[in-house]
Write an enzyme that holds these catalytic residues in place. Structure first.
Site, short mmCIF file in Angstrom:
data_model
loop_
_atom_site.label_atom_id
_atom_site.label_comp_id
_atom_site.label_asym_id
_atom_site.label_seq_id
_atom_site.Cartn_x
_atom_site.Cartn_y
_atom_site.Cartn_z
N SER A 79 0.85 -1.20 0.00
CA SER A 79 0.00 0.00 0.00
C SER A 79 0.88 1.24 0.00
O SER A 79 2.00 1.21 0.54
CB SER A 79 -0.88 0.03 1.25
OG SER A 79 -1.60 1.25 1.32
N TYR B 213 -1.62 -0.67 11.13
CA TYR B 213 -1.84 -1.04 9.72
C TYR B 213 -0.74 -0.47 8.82
O TYR B 213 -0.16 -1.19 8.01
CB TYR B 213 -3.22 -0.53 9.24
CG TYR B 213 -3.41 -0.76 7.76
CD1 TYR B 213 -3.69 -2.03 7.26
CD2 TYR B 213 -3.30 0.29 6.84
CE1 TYR B 213 -3.84 -2.25 5.90
CE2 TYR B 213 -3.45 0.08 5.48
CZ TYR B 213 -3.73 -1.19 5.02
OH TYR B 213 -3.86 -1.41 3.66
#
Ligand SMILES: NC(=O)c1ccc[n+]([C@@H]2O[C@H](COP(=O)([O-])OP(=O)(O)OC[C@H]3O[C@@H](n4cnc5c(N)ncnc54)[C@H](OP(=O)(O)O)[C@@H]3O)[C@@H](O)[C@H]2O)c1
Length: 266
Positions: free
Chosen positions: A138, A151
């Site tokens: 990501s 995260y």
């Protein structure tokens, strides 16, 4: 199954980016082994079968060693041409307000389960001297994620890991590609309890487009792809922005209650 077809394992294929990746694999001549934790994976499998693919389904928690073992066993020794390690989830709110078991589940899914599966399948690919690995990282990995601290940390790990593994395999015919999406319209935000945040309610990328970028990069054996021009700019700028400033910018997107700011601004 027609064993002349190629064979792909796709994790997190029940919804979102993984569902679209699995569709692309099916449309491009792969049989599939798909996995997710909830029963919805069985319904998704029906969509892939309708595209002509032979599909095996595993419903398992890939945060656990047992869940990954079950998935690997389900491949039944068939040569894996592509591994799309995509399963993952987030968790919003301030770190000290999070339930620690939930935070740990993010790490166990996004890091431990992911690299355990890559370790098993990657060894087979190295022995066969063939294979493609696509890992969903990501652009979050470029930013310290205030209000999504764990995260973003997992995605920084995954982005880094992907480039390192690729380098280790550079003298083989096994390629490793990192797909780095920006905010994408999937179940991710609801599941991470981020619907009261700016990023939760802002307009996001189409998972079908993100998956296509990832699939094409994997097929071409590229090192990485940041999906979408806005995300490409954001990730380039992040490389030269101090981490403290990045964390502050992240806060504006993910602080609980920041959804109100998004509505005021629009
Ligand atoms: N959406 C975004 O903005 C965005 C941006 C960058 C990167 N990503 C990454 O993209 C990947 C796919 O997410 P998405 O956005 O498509 O979200 P999504 O729609 O929530 O899909 C996540 C998929 O992963 C599966 N999954 C999650 N935890 C699992 C576990 N412990 N065991 C087995 N399966 C598990 C889910 O299945 P179950 O529901 O059955 O658990 C689902 O199939 C993730 O790695 C995510 O971090 C997303």
């Amino acid at each position: 199954m027609d064993t002349n077809r190629q064979f792909a394992i796709i994790t997190g294929a029940s919804t979102g980016i993984g569902f679209e990746l699995a569709k692309l694999c099916a449309q491009n001549g792969y049989d599939l082994l798909v996995a997710a934790d909830d029963p919805a994976i069985h319904q998704a499998a029906q969509s892939f079968r309708a595209l002509g693919a032979g599909v095996t389904v595993v419903q398992a928690d890939l945060a656990t060693i047992g869940g990954v073992d079950e998935l690997y066993r389900a491949a039944a020794g068939r040569r894996v041409d592509a591994l799309l390690a995509n399963a993952g989830h987030g968790l919003g709110k301030a770190f000290l307000d999070q339930d620690f078991d939930a935070a740990r589940h993010v790490i166990d899914t996004n890091i431990t389960g992911t690299i355990y599966l890559i370790h098993k399948v990657g060894r087979d690919m190295r022995t066969a001297n063939a294979g493609r690995i696509l890992i969903t990282g990501s652009i979050a990995g470029f930013m310290p994620g205030a209000f999504q601290a764990v995260y973003n940390g997992t995605k920084a790990f995954i982005d880094s890991f992907s480039f390192a593994l690729r380098n280790e395999l550079k003298d083989t015919n096994v390629t490793v590609t990192c797909l780095m999406p920006g905010p994408t319209e999937t179940e991710f935000f609801e599941r991470a309890d981020l619907m009261d945040t700016k990023v939760g309610v802002d307009e996001k990328d189409d998972p079908a487009v993100v998956a296509r970028d990832g699939f094409e990069a994997m097929q071409a054996g590229k090192a990485d792809v940041v999906s979408g021009w806005k995300n490409k700019i954001q990730s380039s700028v992040a490389n030269v922005t101090p981490n403290e400033m990045l964390a502050e910018q992240h806060r504006k997107m993910t602080e609980p209650g920041s959804a109100k700011n998004a509505k005021k601004a629009s």
